[in-house]
Design an enzyme around this catalytic site. Structure first.
Site, PDB file in Angstrom:
ATOM      1  N   CYS A  43     -19.966  42.091 -89.319  1.00  0.00           N
ATOM      2  CA  CYS A  43     -19.048  41.869 -88.201  1.00  0.00           C
ATOM      3  C   CYS A  43     -19.772  41.111 -87.092  1.00  0.00           C
ATOM      4  O   CYS A  43     -20.973  41.252 -86.898  1.00  0.00           O
ATOM      5  CB  CYS A  43     -18.513  43.201 -87.671  1.00  0.00           C
ATOM      6  SG  CYS A  43     -17.272  42.995 -86.358  1.00  0.00           S
ATOM      7  N   ASP A  45     -19.555  41.688 -84.092  1.00  0.00           N
ATOM      8  CA  ASP A  45     -19.849  42.639 -83.010  1.00  0.00           C
ATOM      9  C   ASP A  45     -21.324  42.566 -82.598  1.00  0.00           C
ATOM     10  O   ASP A  45     -22.217  42.645 -83.442  1.00  0.00           O
ATOM     11  CB  ASP A  45     -19.498  44.058 -83.503  1.00  0.00           C
ATOM     12  CG  ASP A  45     -19.462  45.055 -82.363  1.00  0.00           C
ATOM     13  OD1 ASP A  45     -20.480  45.182 -81.639  1.00  0.00           O
ATOM     14  OD2 ASP A  45     -18.424  45.714 -82.182  1.00  0.00           O
ATOM     15  N   ARG A  47     -23.218  44.567 -81.391  1.00  0.00           N
ATOM     16  CA  ARG A  47     -24.022  45.778 -81.592  1.00  0.00           C
ATOM     17  C   ARG A  47     -24.509  45.952 -83.028  1.00  0.00           C
ATOM     18  O   ARG A  47     -25.130  46.947 -83.355  1.00  0.00           O
ATOM     19  CB  ARG A  47     -23.208  47.017 -81.166  1.00  0.00           C
ATOM     20  CG  ARG A  47     -22.810  47.006 -79.700  1.00  0.00           C
ATOM     21  CD  ARG A  47     -21.687  47.986 -79.421  1.00  0.00           C
ATOM     22  NE  ARG A  47     -20.456  47.634 -80.125  1.00  0.00           N
ATOM     23  CZ  ARG A  47     -19.326  48.340 -80.065  1.00  0.00           C
ATOM     24  NH1 ARG A  47     -19.297  49.450 -79.335  1.00  0.00           N
ATOM     25  NH2 ARG A  47     -18.243  47.966 -80.719  1.00  0.00           N
ATOM     26  N   HIS A  99     -18.643  48.487 -89.776  1.00  0.00           N
ATOM     27  CA  HIS A  99     -19.184  49.448 -88.817  1.00  0.00           C
ATOM     28  C   HIS A  99     -18.060  50.283 -88.214  1.00  0.00           C
ATOM     29  O   HIS A  99     -16.958  49.773 -87.969  1.00  0.00           O
ATOM     30  CB  HIS A  99     -19.984  48.743 -87.722  1.00  0.00           C
ATOM     31  CG  HIS A  99     -19.151  47.895 -86.801  1.00  0.00           C
ATOM     32  ND1 HIS A  99     -18.757  48.320 -85.547  1.00  0.00           N
ATOM     33  CD2 HIS A  99     -18.615  46.662 -86.967  1.00  0.00           C
ATOM     34  CE1 HIS A  99     -18.031  47.369 -84.988  1.00  0.00           C
ATOM     35  NE2 HIS A  99     -17.920  46.359 -85.818  1.00  0.00           N
ATOM     36  N   CYS A 102     -14.990  49.634 -85.215  1.00  0.00           N
ATOM     37  CA  CYS A 102     -14.793  48.174 -85.246  1.00  0.00           C
ATOM     38  C   CYS A 102     -13.508  47.800 -84.498  1.00  0.00           C
ATOM     39  O   CYS A 102     -12.418  48.276 -84.836  1.00  0.00           O
ATOM     40  CB  CYS A 102     -14.729  47.683 -86.688  1.00  0.00           C
ATOM     41  SG  CYS A 102     -14.585  45.889 -86.827  1.00  0.00           S
TER      42      CYS A 102
HETATM   43 CO    CO Z   1     -16.438  44.997 -85.801  1.00  0.00          CO
END
Ligand code: CO
Length: 214
Positions: A43, A45, A47, A99, A102
Site C-alpha cells: 500500500c 500508506d 506508515r 495492512h 487501510c
Molecule cells: Co492502505
C-alpha cells in the site's frame, strides 16, 4: 516527523555519511546493478515502508505500491513492474502486503463518494461482494475491516497467479512463490497469511492459460 522540505536534503547528507562510514563500497556496489530476490506489492500508506519493516537495505526489494496494494490486470504500471521483476530480475518471491487500518479498504467498505478514487476502490468492493456472507456476519466494523484487509490480500495473490507473466514463469520451471502478508501498523508486526502459491494447482480452470512458445 519532518515538516521542512530542506530537511530531506540534510537528512540525506547525514545518511550518505553514515552509510559510507559503515561500508565505504556501499554505493559503488549498488551502482553496479541490482539483483533483488523479492518483489513487494504494498500500500502507498506512508506508515508501511517495505525496507524499514523488513529490516532490508536498498537493493534487496523491488517495490510497487498503490492504494490498498491492488493487482489490477489492466494496470500497465503494475504489469510492467511484475514483468520486469519476474523475467529480468528473476525474483524468487512476490509479496502482496496489506495492512490493518487501510484507508482504501475502509473507504471501500462504505458508501460515501470520494471522487476519482472510487473507481480504484471498486475493485475492493468486488472482493467484499465475493466474501459478503462471511464479512456481513462480523458485527464489529474494525474486525470486519481487518478481515477484508486479509481477504483483499488473498484475492490479489490469486490475481497475480492469473497473469500470463506468473503462469509462464511456472511453465518454464522458474522457482517463484507468491505470498500474502498483512502488516499491523499498531504494533509493527508482519504476519504471513500462509496462503503461499507456487504452482498452478489453485488456479480456477477458466483462468489457466496454455503455454505459448515465444
Ligand atoms: Co492502505
Amino acid at each position: 516527523m519532518i515538516n521542512s522540505y530542506r530537511e530531506l536534503f540534510s537528512n540525506n547528507k547525514k545518511w550518505v555519511e553514515e552509510t559510507t562510514n559503515q561500508n565505504p563500497d556501499f554505493f559503488k556496489n549498488l551502482a553496479a546493478g541490482q539483483s533483488p530476490q523479492f518483489l513487494w506489492i504494498g500500500c502507498s500508506d506512508s506508515r508501511v515502508p517495505a525496507n524499514e519493516i523488513t529490516g532490508t537495505m536498498p537493493g534487496d526489494i523491488f517495490v510497487h505500491r498503490n492504494i490498498a496494494n491492488m493487482v489490477i490486470h489492466t494496470d500497465i504500471s503494475m504489469l510492467s513492474v511484475l514483468d520486469y521483476a519476474v523475467n529480468v530480475l528473476q525474483v524468487k518471491h512476490i509479496i502482496v502486503c496489506g495492512h490493518y487500518g487501510c484507508g482504501g479498504v475502509n473507504t471501500a467498505m462504505g458508501n460515501k463518494q470520494v471522487g476519482l478514487i472510487d473507481n480504484w476502490l471498486r475493485h475492493i468492493k468486488d472482493v467484499y461482494r465475493l466474501h459478503q456472507t462471511e464479512l456481513n456476519a462480523i458485527e464489529d466494523p474494525a474486525k470486519r475491516s481487518n478481515r477484508l484487509v486479509e481477504l483483499n490480500v488473498q484475492e490479489q495473490v490469486h490475481d497475480l497467479t492469473k497473469t500470463s507473466i506468473v503462469q509462464n514463469a511456472w511453465a518454464n520451471g522458474k522457482p517463484l512463490q507468491v505470498h500474502g502478508l498483512v502488516y499491523d501498523i499498531a504494533n509493527g508486526i508482519l504476519k504471513d497469511l500462509d496462503i503461499t502459491v507456487e504452482d498452478t494447482h489453485e488456479i480456477e480452470g477458466v483462468y489457466k492459460l496454455e503455454t505459448v512458445d515465444v
